[in-house]
Enzyme design. Structure first.
Site: not given
Length: 378
Positions: A166, A250, A370
């Site tokens: 990520r 998320s 995130e």
């Protein structure tokens, strides 16, 4: 430049927060995008580039600068040097899920497990998007980008983007700046041309999620349909009628920790080994080289642990919200912070800080956000 009347960022982001910017420009073509960015960077004014708005968490105050919306679209098919593969060069503003649907319809394998991920193609490499064991790093060949430092357009191989879990050199992590300040103009992927027939799934994580036995053949269309259904059950497919989907997906990353730290967590906490570097680079100075190459140090691979499990087992369940707050966890997925309707950025930030504190208190681990945070603090 195609300047338009500014609209609130709350209408352009999936978390539905943010005021109107001072200026707004819609870039419909790559040439428009390049020209716009060069002029704005030359003026040294704050610039926020927005694609699908699905990975942005924007503060409540109006953005004091110019928002550039990337509205470029298009898929170009290119030959691949590898037999049985094709390459697709896709404009940065193209909808990601539309690209996945296109690839599945044409029998191109490699991104079907990422069906339903919101946002644009240009944003995908920035955080190396992934789902169910598939990540864009597995199929990404190169990107065309424009560097903010000198305004030059360059083609950059995937190997030079620092793609990790990520993350990439282009991502502005919370509390830091991007290693490379640039905007992606197009993305080139290389996908296997498998056609419409069934074939075995290679990823154990995807097989487990979809209930497919090892070696069992399934079609790409079947994978896409079942991934979309699975994501929908978790509230992870955008739906204007469902507040559980009014989120940035998320909100917290699954944490990557050392193997020794992972052993301090309860054994029932879901975890997955992170692939180790099987070919580490060793540098031995010639001036001190005695003809003996030292053996590589024996290290355990890092471990990825489930942030959702940590949240729920710190005492914060699905649907949690503070009294009278318009922000809350999704009733379907403990990782999604949702705007239940009219929530301010501060309400969402308050919830995020509370979750971070609870997980740290229970397990000694600080969850990292995130999304990219703009004018908002945790």
């Amino acid at each position: 430049m195609p300047e338009v009347t500014p609209i609130p960022l709350a209408q352009l982001t999936t978390l539905r927060t943010g005021g109107a910017p001072a200026r707004m420009i819609d870039a419909m073509t790559t040439d428009e995008l390049v020209l716009t960015l060069r002029e704005l960077w030359a003026e040294h004014e704050p610039v926020l580039v927005v694609g699908g708005g699905s990975n942005l968490f924007v503060g409540d105050a109006p953005f004091d600068g110019t928002v550039v919306r990337v509205l470029t679209t298009g898929i170009e098919m290119l030959p691949s040097p590898r037999p049985g593969y094709v390459r697709l060069r896709v404009a940065a503003g193209h909808n990601w899920d539309d690209l996945v649907a296109h690839s599945v319809a044409h029998g191109y394998s490699g991104i079907a497990a990422m069906s339903g991920i919101p946002g644009t193609v240009g944003a995908a490499p920035i955080q190396n998007v992934g789902a169910y064991g598939q990540e864009i790093v597995q199929t990404l060949v190169e990107v065309d980008l424009i560097d903010a430092v000198d305004g030059e357009v360059r083609t950059v191989p995937a190997a030079e983007l620092g793609l990790g879990f990520r993350t990439s050199q282009l991502k502005k992590h919370y509390g830091s700046v991007a290693e490379r300040d640039a905007v992606i103009l197009s993305v080139t992927l290389e996908l296997a041309d498998v056609g419409s027939a069934g074939h075995p799934l290679t990823g154990a994580q995807l097989r487990t999620a979809l209930g497919v036995a090892e070696g069992e053949p399934v079609t790409l269309a079947w994978v896409r349909d079942h991934v979309l259904a699975t994501r929908a059950r978790k509230g992870m497919v955008l739906d204007d009628e469902d507040p559980d989907t009014w989120s940035a997906g998320s909100f917290f990353q699954n944490a990557v920790v050392s193997a020794s730290f992972a052993r301090t967590l309860p054994p029932e906490c879901p975890r997955w080994p992170v692939a180790p570097d099987l070919d580490p680079v060793m540098v031995v100075p010639l001036a001190t080289f005695d003809g003996v190459v030292p053996p590589p140090a024996s290290t355990e691979p890092d471990v990825k642990v489930s942030a959702a499990w940590l949240i729920e087992h710190s005492g914060i369940g699905k649907g949690f919200r503070f009294p009278r707050s318009r922000a809350g966890l999704s009733t379907k997925h403990a990782l999604a912070l949702t705007n239940r309707g009219g929530a301010s950025a501060e309400e969402l930030a308050q919830l995020a800080r509370f979750i971070q504190g609870r997980v740290q208190s229970e397990f000694g681990l600080i969850l990292q956000p995130e999304p990219v945070l703009v004018d908002v603090e945790l």
